[in-house]
Motif scaffolding. Structure first.
Motif, PDB file in Angstrom:
ATOM      1  N   THR B  37       0.851  -1.191   0.000  1.00 34.65           N
ATOM      2  CA  THR B  37       0.000   0.000   0.000  1.00 34.65           C
ATOM      3  C   THR B  37       0.886   1.241   0.000  1.00 34.65           C
ATOM      4  OG1 THR B  37      -0.042   0.221   2.404  1.00 34.65           O
ATOM      5  CG2 THR B  37      -1.738  -1.180   1.416  1.00 34.65           C
ATOM      6  N   GLU B  38       0.281   2.354  -0.402  1.00 31.65           N
ATOM      7  CA  GLU B  38       1.063   3.593  -0.407  1.00 31.65           C
ATOM      8  C   GLU B  38       1.419   4.013   1.028  1.00 31.65           C
ATOM      9  OE1 GLU B  38      -1.486   6.380  -2.514  1.00 31.65           O
ATOM     10  OE2 GLU B  38      -2.358   7.057  -0.614  1.00 31.65           O
ATOM     11  N   ALA B  43       5.559   4.794   5.187  1.00 28.47           N
ATOM     12  CA  ALA B  43       6.159   4.400   6.472  1.00 28.47           C
ATOM     13  C   ALA B  43       7.626   4.019   6.288  1.00 28.47           C
ATOM     14  CB  ALA B  43       5.364   3.239   7.074  1.00 28.47           C
ATOM     15  N   VAL B  44       7.927   3.309   5.209  1.00 33.65           N
ATOM     16  CA  VAL B  44       9.318   2.906   4.964  1.00 33.65           C
ATOM     17  C   VAL B  44      10.190   4.134   4.725  1.00 33.65           C
ATOM     18  CG1 VAL B  44      10.858   1.714   3.350  1.00 33.65           C
ATOM     19  CG2 VAL B  44       8.723   0.618   4.068  1.00 33.65           C
ATOM     20  N   VAL B  45       9.690   5.057   3.885  1.00 33.98           N
ATOM     21  CA  VAL B  45      10.484   6.257   3.589  1.00 33.98           C
ATOM     22  C   VAL B  45      10.721   7.048   4.876  1.00 33.98           C
ATOM     23  CG1 VAL B  45      10.468   8.489   2.393  1.00 33.98           C
ATOM     24  CG2 VAL B  45       9.803   6.405   1.163  1.00 33.98           C
ATOM     25  N   ARG B  46       9.675   7.172   5.670  1.00 32.77           N
ATOM     26  CA  ARG B  46       9.835   7.936   6.917  1.00 32.77           C
ATOM     27  C   ARG B  46      10.838   7.260   7.855  1.00 32.77           C
ATOM     28  NH1 ARG B  46       3.753  10.381   8.180  1.00 32.77           N
ATOM     29  NH2 ARG B  46       3.989  12.113   6.725  1.00 32.77           N
ATOM     30  N   TRP B  47      10.794   5.945   7.895  1.00 31.51           N
ATOM     31  CA  TRP B  47      11.763   5.231   8.732  1.00 31.51           C
ATOM     32  C   TRP B  47      13.188   5.469   8.208  1.00 31.51           C
ATOM     33  CZ3 TRP B  47      15.513   1.612   7.835  1.00 31.51           C
ATOM     34  CH2 TRP B  47      16.110   1.038   8.975  1.00 31.51           C
ATOM     35  N   VAL B 158       5.417   9.491  -2.808  1.00 32.88           N
ATOM     36  CA  VAL B 158       5.893   9.719  -1.444  1.00 32.88           C
ATOM     37  C   VAL B 158       7.166  10.522  -1.614  1.00 32.88           C
ATOM     38  CG1 VAL B 158       6.767   8.682   0.664  1.00 32.88           C
ATOM     39  CG2 VAL B 158       4.881   7.594  -0.570  1.00 32.88           C
ATOM     40  N   SER B 159       7.159  11.734  -1.130  1.00 33.56           N
ATOM     41  CA  SER B 159       8.290  12.631  -1.353  1.00 33.56           C
ATOM     42  C   SER B 159       9.520  12.107  -0.617  1.00 33.56           C
ATOM     43  CB  SER B 159       7.938  14.031  -0.857  1.00 33.56           C
ATOM     44  OG  SER B 159       7.978  14.061   0.557  1.00 33.56           O
ATOM     45  N   PRO B 160      10.688  12.611  -0.968  1.00 32.40           N
ATOM     46  CA  PRO B 160      11.912  12.129  -0.310  1.00 32.40           C
ATOM     47  C   PRO B 160      11.929  12.333   1.201  1.00 32.40           C
ATOM     48  CG  PRO B 160      12.473  13.213  -2.360  1.00 32.40           C
ATOM     49  CD  PRO B 160      11.005  13.454  -2.133  1.00 32.40           C
ATOM     50  N   GLY B 191      11.236  11.356  -5.534  1.00 35.48           N
ATOM     51  CA  GLY B 191      10.224  10.700  -4.719  1.00 35.48           C
ATOM     52  C   GLY B 191       9.911   9.318  -5.250  1.00 35.48           C
ATOM     53  N   VAL B 192       9.117   8.592  -4.485  1.00 30.86           N
ATOM     54  CA  VAL B 192       8.719   7.240  -4.886  1.00 30.86           C
ATOM     55  C   VAL B 192       7.296   7.316  -5.452  1.00 30.86           C
ATOM     56  CG1 VAL B 192       8.408   4.850  -4.154  1.00 30.86           C
ATOM     57  CG2 VAL B 192      10.076   6.314  -2.972  1.00 30.86           C
ATOM     58  N   VAL B 193       7.160   7.040  -6.748  1.00 25.38           N
ATOM     59  CA  VAL B 193       5.837   7.092  -7.369  1.00 25.38           C
ATOM     60  C   VAL B 193       5.014   5.909  -6.859  1.00 25.38           C
ATOM     61  CG1 VAL B 193       4.559   6.966  -9.549  1.00 25.38           C
ATOM     62  CG2 VAL B 193       6.729   8.211  -9.447  1.00 25.38           C
TER      63      VAL B 193
END
Lengths: 246, 463
Positions: B37-38, B43-47, B158-160, B191-193
């Motif tokens: 899911t997005e 959550a992964v990017v934030r971690w 999801v932005s950097p 970012g991650v599309v």
């Protein structure tokens, strides 16, 4: 270098990109366009008038497939790009975002930077040459443009709409097009792109639609505007270029 | 956050994810995550941001410039499980899909309505929408329909720094800047599309296809230049040289006339009357180059048959050597005759094999070197030859890449195409969206902090 590219610094030190033709920063006699007939590309000063470019391309059998909805004689390429208003042939030939292949831009710190390439296909680097399109000269000033053009024989030239005074352009989903065309003050419509031009501000605004005035100014999403303001701070921290439209 | 088989690491993972389809440079990730899911992507990017761990987005891994290689290790975020088509709006010719949906699945989903997603990279059965957006992918029909960018209405990323953002409008165009046009082609740096609304194109009413065998490379490239200069806009204009034909014969038993030096595949599509006119003009031009054979498709089955050579060409190359590296450069089509001679001369001097299978109509070259990457000398030759060809593209007024991207493969060549002020502008664009160094580091922008010393290491593990 800037002089040869046709750009001039306004008195007082501010780069004035847009405004009336008299206020435009570009030299009134920019360098001649460089036409690559067999590759369908022209390199041209952003200060050149659209009409002059078309006249220059004609002997080569080429054309920029751009017909304004309402004529605006004398307007320069840089202004058209900055406003990025829809035009009558967009359904067939698309518009500036696909025609500007690259070019040279003047930055507010006085530096001159290139982006893109003089070929129809390039993904080298970020498409920074998209920055002047639709941004009203607020971020960078286009100086020289590599434009994709087409064989003139492929273009069926529509008649421009005769209208004086302000007008608005609206694009909607195809499913809303008929309703959009019912609005009063309809000047022009194009079912291919579901676009209409109106002599008054649109009153029918479905969720997925947009409108702009004849200068290319219209409502933005909060993210689009917030990013524009951040970009403004990044590219023009001293505010030497035009301000972001309200 | 993510558990079970959505988080993977270990030797097998290292080997599977240490490169994409550009295999010369490799770097293993610390872990690979497969969010569904997005929100999980976010959550992964934030971690990663909180933990100061680099992260690299990855679609199907079919990229050809190392864009999905985890250059500094860290976490690879695979979008393969974001594989749902979320909404189809046929009356308005648009579709909303997650990033991991394959390119061909988009077209399949709307084929019954006479629509398709026009960008058609050769990898389309496996490459994903997110990867196509990141690389601004092209394909054989780019000549008429354009690369990915004009077919994208919105991109949700999801932005950097971990924000969820959606750029663009669900209706083409509009006032103000089009930030989505910067995200498309940004090679996963901005970012991650996670999903996108795409514009769908009607399947053309009429199609005419011809396969032409020509006796010399010069005749073939002159024919390409003449067709393009005529003002006809073919839907596709592809070229394959003798070495590709040899591989096709060995791999699939495909036969072509003896003495064929190059094949051209040309296609016109659109409104029947226009197609008929354009195709007749095109055939007349081609006949002027004394073709050995000129095979016109009489129906859809024969059309597919004519496309077989083009579609299977790269796959067949595996018969010629253990490793292939496909380069990607662009020249003005009018310079094609001289450029191809240059490509063969460089390969001969370096003692490596080269075959050419490419999008001739828009001057997008794909010199395909075949070699053994276990031999460091051959690797060096391939890299050197590739750089020389790219520099020639630039000398002729072209570009370093038409559709594969810069990635790590060409990051060192960016200075050859762009000067210091141009690169400063590129950096400003990156910093507008990605001021940090964690999101897909070491790609596209040369000399990024912490990257230079790693370049030797990537190349060093190409075994």
């Amino acid at each position: 270098m800037l002089e040869t590219l046709g750009a001039k610094l306004k008195p007082g030190g501010a780069w004035q990109a847009f405004g009336t033709v008299d206020e435009a920063c570009w030299d009134s006699s920019p360098p001649q366009p460089v036409v690559s007939k067999d590759d369908f590309i022209v390199t041209v000063s952003a200060g050149m008038r659209l009409d002059d470019l078309q006249a220059h391309l004609e002997p080569f059998g080429l054309a920029l497939p751009f017909v304004p909805i309402v004529p605006s004689p004398g307007r320069r390429l840089g202004e058209w790009i900055g406003q990025n208003v829809p035009h009558q042939l967009e359904g067939t030939f698309r518009s500036w975002r696909d025609w500007v292949l690259g070019g040279t831009m003047l930055l507010s710190d006085g530096s001159v930077a290139r982006s893109g390439a003089r070929v129809t296909k390039s993904v080298a680097g970020f498409d920074a040459h998209q920055l002047p399109i639709g941004t009203h000269g607020t971020l960078v000033v286009p100086v020289e443009l590599h434009l994709r053009v087409v064989a003139a024989s492929r273009v069926a030239w529509p008649a421009p709409v005769q209208h004086s005074g302000p007008f608005w352009i609206q694009r909607v989903l195809r499913t809303d097009f008929e309703a959009a065309c019912q609005q009063s003050g309809l000047l022009w419509s194009d079912p291919e792109t579901a676009t209409c031009a109106l002599s008054q501000r649109p009153g029918f605004c479905p969720e997925h639609s947009w409108w702009m005035d004849e200068r290319g100014v219209g409502p933005l999403s909060p993210l689009q505007r917030e990013t524009w303001l951040r970009a403004k701070a990044q590219f023009d921290p001293d505010g030497r270029l035009a301000g972001v439209p309200e | 956050m993510l558990t079970g088989d959505a988080v993977r690491w270990g030797a097998a993972v290292d080997r599977a994810y240490d490169c994409d389809a550009y295999t010369v440079d490799r770097s293993a990730p610390a872990a690979v995550v497969l969010p569904s899911t997005e929100q999980e992507v976010q959550a992964v990017v934030r971690w990663c941001v909180a933990s100061r761990v680099p992260f690299t987005p990855r679609g199907a891994g079919t990229g050809l410039s190392g864009g999905a290689m985890p250059a500094l290790g860290g976490v690879v975020i695979s979008t393969k499980r974001l594989n749902r088509i979320l909404e189809v709006d046929l009356p308005n010719q648009r579709l909303h899909a997650e990033a991991g949906v394959t390119n061909s699945a988009l077209s399949k989903a709307v084929a019954h309505a006479g629509l398709h997603f026009a960008p058609d990279p050769s990898s389309q059965t496996v490459s994903t929408l997110g990867g196509n957006i990141a690389e601004n992918s092209g394909g054989p029909h780019t000549l008429k329909y354009g690369v990915t960018a004009p077919h994208i209405l919105t991109v949700r990323v999801v932005s950097p720094n971990g924000e969820m953002q959606e750029f663009g409008r669900r209706v083409v165009g509009g006032p103000g800047p089009a930030w989505e046009r910067l995200v498309v082609g940004s090679e996963g740096l901005l970012g991650v599309v996670v999903s996108a609304w795409v514009h769908l194109t009607p399947v053309p009413k009429a199609v005419q296809t011809v396969l032409v065998a020509l006796p010399t490379i010069r005749a073939a490239s002159d024919a390409v230049a003449s067709v393009i200069a005529s003002g006809i806009v073919p839907a596709a204009l592809e070229m394959m040289d003798r070495n590709i034909l040899m591989a096709l014969k060995v791999a699939f038993g495909l036969e072509f006339p003896a003495d064929t030096a190059a094949l051209l595949l040309l296609e016109c599509d659109g409104e029947p009357k226009q197609v008929e006119e354009d195709f007749a003009r095109m055939l007349a031009i081609l006949k002027g180059f004394a073709p050995l054979e000129l095979r016109v498709a009489s129906d859809e089955a024969e059309r597919k048959s004519l496309w077989t050579a083009r579609k299977k060409g790269i796959g067949a190359m595996g018969r010629l050597a253990p490793t292939i590296v496909t380069h990607d450069g662009v020249i003005p089509p009018s310079t094609l005759p001289d450029m191809l001679e240059f490509v063969y001369a460089v390969a001969a001097r370096e003692g490596i094999g080269v075959a050419n299978l490419f999008h001739a109509g828009d001057g997008n070259l794909h010199p395909c070197f075949y070699f053994d990457d276990r031999d460091p000398k051959q690797v060096e030759s391939v890299v050197r030859a590739g750089e020389e060809i790219m520099r020639k593209c630039l000398e002729l007024g072209g570009s370093l890449t038409g559709e594969h991207g810069i990635g790590v493969e060409k990051v060192g060549l960016m200075h050859a195409m762009f000067g210091p002020e141009d690169m400063a502008l590129q950096r400003r664009v990156k910093e507008l969206f990605n001021p940090d160094t964690l999101c897909n580091p070491c790609k596209l922008i040369p000399d990024q902090k912490g990257c230079v010393e790693h370049m030797v290491r990537w190349r060093g593990v190409a075994t």
